[in-house]
Scaffold this motif. Structure first.
Motif, PDB file in Angstrom:
ATOM      1  N   MET A 159      48.173  18.997 103.456  1.00  0.00           N
ATOM      2  CA  MET A 159      48.684  18.425 102.228  1.00  0.00           C
ATOM      3  C   MET A 159      50.168  18.777 102.079  1.00  0.00           C
ATOM      4  SD  MET A 159      47.043  18.737  98.520  1.00  0.00           S
ATOM      5  CE  MET A 159      48.059  19.190  97.189  1.00  0.00           C
ATOM      6  N   CYS A 160      50.952  17.816 101.651  1.00  0.00           N
ATOM      7  CA  CYS A 160      52.385  18.002 101.469  1.00  0.00           C
ATOM      8  C   CYS A 160      52.653  18.428 100.034  1.00  0.00           C
ATOM      9  CB  CYS A 160      53.115  16.696 101.778  1.00  0.00           C
ATOM     10  SG  CYS A 160      54.899  16.841 101.659  1.00  0.00           S
ATOM     11  N   ARG A 161      53.458  19.485  99.885  1.00  0.00           N
ATOM     12  CA  ARG A 161      53.781  19.978  98.549  1.00  0.00           C
ATOM     13  C   ARG A 161      55.290  20.176  98.435  1.00  0.00           C
ATOM     14  NH1 ARG A 161      54.255  24.972  96.621  1.00  0.00           N
ATOM     15  NH2 ARG A 161      53.445  25.930  98.503  1.00  0.00           N
ATOM     16  N   GLN A 162      55.902  19.413  97.521  1.00  0.00           N
ATOM     17  CA  GLN A 162      57.345  19.528  97.275  1.00  0.00           C
ATOM     18  C   GLN A 162      57.639  20.899  96.688  1.00  0.00           C
ATOM     19  OE1 GLN A 162      59.499  16.706  97.643  1.00  0.00           O
ATOM     20  NE2 GLN A 162      61.234  17.176  96.388  1.00  0.00           N
ATOM     21  N   VAL A 163      58.646  21.561  97.228  1.00  0.00           N
ATOM     22  CA  VAL A 163      59.009  22.901  96.793  1.00  0.00           C
ATOM     23  C   VAL A 163      60.313  22.881  95.998  1.00  0.00           C
ATOM     24  CG1 VAL A 163      59.615  25.214  97.604  1.00  0.00           C
ATOM     25  CG2 VAL A 163      57.797  23.945  98.751  1.00  0.00           C
ATOM     26  N   LEU A 164      61.291  22.098  96.458  1.00  0.00           N
ATOM     27  CA  LEU A 164      62.602  22.056  95.819  1.00  0.00           C
ATOM     28  C   LEU A 164      63.262  20.728  96.136  1.00  0.00           C
ATOM     29  CD1 LEU A 164      65.006  23.594  94.415  1.00  0.00           C
ATOM     30  CD2 LEU A 164      65.645  24.376  96.697  1.00  0.00           C
ATOM     31  N   CYS A 165      63.932  20.168  95.154  1.00  0.00           N
ATOM     32  CA  CYS A 165      64.719  18.958  95.339  1.00  0.00           C
ATOM     33  C   CYS A 165      65.995  19.151  94.519  1.00  0.00           C
ATOM     34  CB  CYS A 165      63.943  17.732  94.868  1.00  0.00           C
ATOM     35  SG  CYS A 165      64.746  16.182  95.269  1.00  0.00           S
ATOM     36  N   ALA A 166      67.152  19.070  95.179  1.00  0.00           N
ATOM     37  CA  ALA A 166      68.403  19.357  94.471  1.00  0.00           C
ATOM     38  C   ALA A 166      69.568  18.590  95.073  1.00  0.00           C
ATOM     39  CB  ALA A 166      68.703  20.850  94.535  1.00  0.00           C
ATOM     40  N   SER A 167      70.489  18.188  94.216  1.00  0.00           N
ATOM     41  CA  SER A 167      71.765  17.641  94.646  1.00  0.00           C
ATOM     42  C   SER A 167      72.740  18.800  94.772  1.00  0.00           C
ATOM     43  CB  SER A 167      72.291  16.644  93.618  1.00  0.00           C
ATOM     44  OG  SER A 167      71.430  15.542  93.531  1.00  0.00           O
ATOM     45  N   PHE A 168      73.732  18.637  95.626  1.00  0.00           N
ATOM     46  CA  PHE A 168      74.723  19.696  95.789  1.00  0.00           C
ATOM     47  C   PHE A 168      76.079  19.090  96.096  1.00  0.00           C
ATOM     48  CE2 PHE A 168      72.845  18.955  99.926  1.00  0.00           C
ATOM     49  CZ  PHE A 168      73.942  18.873 100.761  1.00  0.00           C
ATOM     50  N   ALA A 169      77.108  19.888  95.889  1.00  0.00           N
ATOM     51  CA  ALA A 169      78.489  19.519  96.186  1.00  0.00           C
ATOM     52  C   ALA A 169      79.261  20.808  96.457  1.00  0.00           C
ATOM     53  CB  ALA A 169      79.108  18.760  95.014  1.00  0.00           C
ATOM     54  N   ARG A 170      80.502  20.638  96.829  1.00  0.00           N
ATOM     55  CA  ARG A 170      81.365  21.803  97.070  1.00  0.00           C
ATOM     56  C   ARG A 170      81.312  22.724  95.846  1.00  0.00           C
ATOM     57  NH1 ARG A 170      85.138  22.038 100.830  1.00  0.00           N
ATOM     58  NH2 ARG A 170      85.260  19.787 101.006  1.00  0.00           N
ATOM     59  N   GLY A 171      81.236  23.992  96.092  1.00  0.00           N
ATOM     60  CA  GLY A 171      81.179  24.963  95.004  1.00  0.00           C
ATOM     61  C   GLY A 171      79.768  25.262  94.525  1.00  0.00           C
ATOM     62  N   ARG A 172      78.765  24.530  95.010  1.00  0.00           N
ATOM     63  CA  ARG A 172      77.374  24.752  94.589  1.00  0.00           C
ATOM     64  C   ARG A 172      76.476  25.179  95.750  1.00  0.00           C
ATOM     65  NH1 ARG A 172      76.540  25.929  89.866  1.00  0.00           N
ATOM     66  NH2 ARG A 172      74.413  25.210  90.048  1.00  0.00           N
ATOM     67  N   ILE A 173      77.041  25.322  96.940  1.00  0.00           N
ATOM     68  CA  ILE A 173      76.227  25.653  98.106  1.00  0.00           C
ATOM     69  C   ILE A 173      75.664  27.071  98.007  1.00  0.00           C
ATOM     70  CG2 ILE A 173      76.291  26.024 100.607  1.00  0.00           C
ATOM     71  CD1 ILE A 173      78.098  23.605 100.802  1.00  0.00           C
ATOM     72  N   THR A 174      76.417  28.005  97.471  1.00  0.00           N
ATOM     73  CA  THR A 174      75.918  29.375  97.340  1.00  0.00           C
ATOM     74  C   THR A 174      74.702  29.418  96.429  1.00  0.00           C
ATOM     75  OG1 THR A 174      78.116  30.283  97.738  1.00  0.00           O
ATOM     76  CG2 THR A 174      76.526  31.726  96.654  1.00  0.00           C
ATOM     77  N   VAL A 175      74.765  28.719  95.312  1.00  0.00           N
ATOM     78  CA  VAL A 175      73.629  28.668  94.381  1.00  0.00           C
ATOM     79  C   VAL A 175      72.425  28.016  95.059  1.00  0.00           C
ATOM     80  CG1 VAL A 175      72.812  27.667  92.202  1.00  0.00           C
ATOM     81  CG2 VAL A 175      75.102  28.664  92.344  1.00  0.00           C
ATOM     82  N   LEU A 176      72.670  26.937  95.786  1.00  0.00           N
ATOM     83  CA  LEU A 176      71.592  26.250  96.498  1.00  0.00           C
ATOM     84  C   LEU A 176      70.989  27.151  97.565  1.00  0.00           C
ATOM     85  CD1 LEU A 176      69.988  23.644  96.974  1.00  0.00           C
ATOM     86  CD2 LEU A 176      71.776  22.971  98.581  1.00  0.00           C
ATOM     87  N   ARG A 177      71.828  27.845  98.313  1.00  0.00           N
ATOM     88  CA  ARG A 177      71.346  28.754  99.354  1.00  0.00           C
ATOM     89  C   ARG A 177      70.442  29.834  98.765  1.00  0.00           C
ATOM     90  NH1 ARG A 177      76.101  30.270 101.555  1.00  0.00           N
ATOM     91  NH2 ARG A 177      76.213  32.047 100.183  1.00  0.00           N
ATOM     92  N   ARG A 178      70.809  30.376  97.619  1.00  0.00           N
ATOM     93  CA  ARG A 178      69.958  31.379  96.956  1.00  0.00           C
ATOM     94  C   ARG A 178      68.623  30.790  96.536  1.00  0.00           C
ATOM     95  NH1 ARG A 178      74.894  33.430  93.526  1.00  0.00           N
ATOM     96  NH2 ARG A 178      75.807  34.883  95.008  1.00  0.00           N
ATOM     97  N   ALA A 179      68.655  29.577  96.005  1.00  0.00           N
ATOM     98  CA  ALA A 179      67.410  28.913  95.587  1.00  0.00           C
ATOM     99  C   ALA A 179      66.513  28.660  96.789  1.00  0.00           C
ATOM    100  CB  ALA A 179      67.719  27.608  94.856  1.00  0.00           C
ATOM    101  N   VAL A 180      67.096  28.196  97.897  1.00  0.00           N
ATOM    102  CA  VAL A 180      66.317  27.965  99.114  1.00  0.00           C
ATOM    103  C   VAL A 180      65.708  29.277  99.595  1.00  0.00           C
ATOM    104  CG1 VAL A 180      66.494  27.369 101.570  1.00  0.00           C
ATOM    105  CG2 VAL A 180      67.527  25.884  99.840  1.00  0.00           C
ATOM    106  N   ALA A 181      66.479  30.348  99.602  1.00  0.00           N
ATOM    107  CA  ALA A 181      65.967  31.651 100.044  1.00  0.00           C
ATOM    108  C   ALA A 181      64.791  32.098  99.178  1.00  0.00           C
ATOM    109  CB  ALA A 181      67.086  32.696 100.011  1.00  0.00           C
ATOM    110  N   GLU A 182      64.909  31.940  97.869  1.00  0.00           N
ATOM    111  CA  GLU A 182      63.814  32.332  96.968  1.00  0.00           C
ATOM    112  C   GLU A 182      62.567  31.504  97.228  1.00  0.00           C
ATOM    113  OE1 GLU A 182      65.148  32.182  92.904  1.00  0.00           O
ATOM    114  OE2 GLU A 182      66.812  33.553  93.317  1.00  0.00           O
TER     115      GLU A 182
END
Length: 129
Positions: A1-24
């Protein structure tokens, strides 16, 4: 079964926040140690490529399927240049650039790259562990 975990848009200056969310999310899905670090590094490289080469922004999807964690990064840039597949090996010498796709190939399983004039989509799975 496929389960969505995270879906997010990103741009310059937001990659660090996205990377932390992916790690969590990846840790919650069971990745740990080197497998977690490698997956997050691959996500960082591919999202950075989307920002630098793919129009300045992109979209990331993270999902769990069949006991594996998957990531898809899509941009709407001009696509990869002709001959990009010839660069399957590591970048030559001490080149600072050109390591993102190569590194992702080394760190992840089943990487797929689809590119054209409407953008590039990179899909990959965390190494099982």
């Amino acid at each position: 079964m496929c389960r969505q975990v995270l879906c997010a848009s990103f741009a310059r200056g937001r990659i660090t926040v996205l990377r932390r969310a992916v790690a969590e999310h990846a840790a919650y899905e069971g990745l740990s140690g080197r497998h977690l670090e490698d997956f997050v590094l691959a996500v960082n490289e591919i999202t950075t490529n989307a920002v630098v080469h793919g129009g300045g922004h992109g979209r990331l999807r993270l999902w769990s399927y069949d006991g594996r964690l998957w990531c898809e990064v899509a941009d709407q840039g001009p696509g990869l240049p002709p001959g990009w597949m010839s660069g399957l090996g590591p970048p030559a010498g001490y080149e600072f650039r050109g390591r993102g796709l190569w590194l992702a190939r080394m760190l992840c399983d089943q990487i797929t790259i689809v590119s054209g004039p409407g953008g590039t989509t990179v899909t990959f799975a965390a190494v099982s562990g």
